[in-house]
Write a protein that holds these residues in place. Structure first.
Motif, short mmCIF file in Angstrom:
data_model
loop_
_atom_site.label_atom_id
_atom_site.label_comp_id
_atom_site.label_asym_id
_atom_site.label_seq_id
_atom_site.Cartn_x
_atom_site.Cartn_y
_atom_site.Cartn_z
N TYR A 33 0.84 -1.21 0.00
CA TYR A 33 0.00 0.00 0.00
C TYR A 33 0.87 1.26 0.00
CZ TYR A 33 -2.52 3.86 2.18
OH TYR A 33 -3.02 5.08 2.49
N SER A 34 1.89 1.28 0.86
CA SER A 34 2.76 2.46 0.96
C SER A 34 3.48 2.73 -0.35
CB SER A 34 3.78 2.26 2.08
OG SER A 34 3.14 2.11 3.33
N GLN A 35 4.00 1.66 -0.97
CA GLN A 35 4.72 1.81 -2.23
C GLN A 35 3.80 2.35 -3.32
OE1 GLN A 35 7.85 -0.99 -4.30
NE2 GLN A 35 5.79 -1.69 -4.84
N ARG A 36 2.58 1.80 -3.41
CA ARG A 36 1.63 2.24 -4.43
C ARG A 36 1.26 3.71 -4.25
NH1 ARG A 36 -3.99 -0.86 -4.67
NH2 ARG A 36 -4.23 0.37 -2.76
N LYS A 37 1.03 4.11 -3.01
CA LYS A 37 0.64 5.50 -2.73
C LYS A 37 1.80 6.45 -3.02
CE LYS A 37 -1.57 8.40 0.74
NZ LYS A 37 -2.16 8.48 2.09
N LEU A 38 3.00 6.07 -2.59
CA LEU A 38 4.15 6.93 -2.82
C LEU A 38 4.51 7.01 -4.31
CD1 LEU A 38 6.33 5.81 0.21
CD2 LEU A 38 5.52 8.13 -0.20
N ASN A 39 4.25 5.91 -5.01
CA ASN A 39 4.54 5.88 -6.45
C ASN A 39 3.68 6.89 -7.21
OD1 ASN A 39 6.03 4.72 -8.61
ND2 ASN A 39 4.20 3.59 -9.23
N SER A 40 2.49 7.14 -6.69
CA SER A 40 1.58 8.09 -7.34
C SER A 40 1.79 9.52 -6.85
CB SER A 40 0.12 7.67 -7.10
OG SER A 40 -0.18 7.73 -5.71
#
Length: 443
Positions: free
Chosen positions: A360-367
């Protein structure tokens, strides 16, 4: 099981009919006195009840005297052979070919009791390597269970080096299960002159045991293995103090099994042991403190599990155990989360929750288009977790899917340095705690 004596044989014969001077040898005390001996080996053979003696010498060594010593009653053929040996010995120099000595006849004569190896003088690198091939035949003559005695009294000074090289080769490379019982030296310089009837002198000479040098070499080798690889098993054979032995063994076993709890517990034990080390005696007093200090220095900042795992990853990288590096990096990050959020390590869904959190953290930070410095570090932390997981899975399950070895190794090294930066950084830890203070997976 046999008792094998390996000895050098010297030269020095300059004219026809010359031989070795006689000597009296004593072992430990004058009660073990062996008089009028041409060769020190005769005293050693008798005292230690040797089954077979292996001699190492050059073309110029006194093979004629040695043959005469063992042959007993002479035949005409024996006399002719001795005369031929003597002529070759007198003419011998550093250019002599080893074929000038018919050593096969010598060995066939005393088959099973005495064996001789003729080497070159070893005056250059090429000859030294040729001698190595010749002398390593000794490995074929030894069997598991043999007791080996070594004498370095006679022949070239380099022979002492050869003897130690032989033993390391046999025990470490050939993996022969032999024991080194004695390394003897007839110390003529400490001998006493004994007058003879013809106004000549002979020496009453002590035979001393130099095995302590071999033992010290084993101590150094064991310390090196423990210090560099965490393997204490050769060292344990030498440590007599049971308390030290058990603590070192537990620490080593913990390292090799990657048991963080055991390692953590034994770091404290090693601190206590280091402070008490002055009570022990012998080589351990000089070697053990240095080895223990090396580990204490490496793990001195480590209190939490994730800190120990990070230091283990760093230590394994130096040992080039890259699979263990990936395992410990991955577990280090997971334990960091467990520590920050005070999770129950053994709870049913802890592992799954951590994985979901990073996904979740990676996906959010990626955006996130514009990341702060701390967000960039968090994003990299996520990437390291998943990348180390990929490497770990490939190693653990022997998948064989990863082929870019150099880049993976470089990535692991850079990841260690990055983790050392952020996981000891109070600012980053505070950022992480504050960001997710409502819960690990709260949106």
């Amino acid at each position: 099981m046999a008792k094998i004596l390996i000895a050098g044989i010297g030269g020095g014969k300059k004219k026809k009919g010359a031989g070795y001077n006689l000597a009296d040898y004593y072992i430990d005390s004058n009660e073990n006195l062996y008089e009028n001996r041409t060769f020190i080996t005769s005293a050693l053979e008798e005292h230690y009840k040797i089954d077979k003696t292996i001699y190492i010498g050059t073309v110029g060594s006194m093979w004629d005297e040695l043959y005469l010593h063992y042959v007993g009653e002479l035949t005409l053929e024996d006399e002719e052979y001795i005369d031929k040996l003597e002529n070759s010995i007198i003419k011998a120099n550093e250019k002599s070919n080893i074929s000038e000595i018919d050593i096969e006849r010598f060995n066939n004569k005393f088959n099973g009791k005495v064996e001789a190896i003729v080497t070159k003088f070893g005056i250059n690198e090429t000859e030294i390597f040729e001698n190595f091939n010749l002398i390593m035949r000794i490995g074929e003559m030894l069997n598991d269970g043999d007791e080996v005695y070594i004498d370095i009294t006679h022949s070239f000074r380099s022979n002492a080096m050869w003897m130690f090289l032989i033993m390391n080769y046999v025990t470490d490379v050939l993996d022969k299960k032999i024991s080194i019982e004695k390394i003897t030296y007839g110390m003529f310089e400490a001998g006493k002159d004994i007058p003879l009837k013809d106004n000549r002198l002979k020496k009453r000479t002590p035979i001393i045991n130099l095995k302590v040098f071999y033992d010290l070499m084993k101590w150094i080798k064991g310390a090196n293995e423990f210090k560099n690889y965490g393997n204490s098993y050769n060292l344990l054979e030498l440590i007599e103090d049971n308390k030290i032995k058990n603590n070192v063994k537990n620490f080593s076993d913990g390292l090799n099994l990657n048991y963080v709890g055991v390692i953590k517990q034994n770091i404290k034990t090693l601190y206590n042991l280091y402070n008490q080390i002055g009570e022990i005696e012998g080589p351990a007093k000089l070697i053990i403190p240095n080895v223990i200090k090396n580990f204490l220095e490496h793990f001195k900042k480590s209190e939490k599990d994730y800190e120990i795992l990070l230091e283990l990853a760093s230590w394994y990288f130096v040992q080039k155990k890259y699979g263990m590096v990936a395992v410990n990096i991955n577990e280090c990050i997971r334990n960091f989360i467990i520590d920050v959020f005070e999770l129950q390590r053994d709870a049913k869904n802890t592992g799954l929750n951590i994985k979901d959190h990073f996904f979740y953290s990676q996906r959010k930070l990626n955006s996130t288009k514009y990341k702060t410095e701390l967000e960039k570090k968090e994003y990299r932390l996520c990437r390291i977790l998943f990348k180390s997981q990929e490497i770990r899975n490939d190693v653990s399950h022997s998948l064989g899917e990863r082929t870019d070895l150099n880049n993976d190794i470089k990535y692991l090294e850079e990841s260690i340095e990055f983790l050392k930066d952020i996981l000891y950084d109070k600012r980053f830890i505070s950022y992480y705690e504050n960001k997710y203070h409502n819960g690990l997976l709260k949106k």
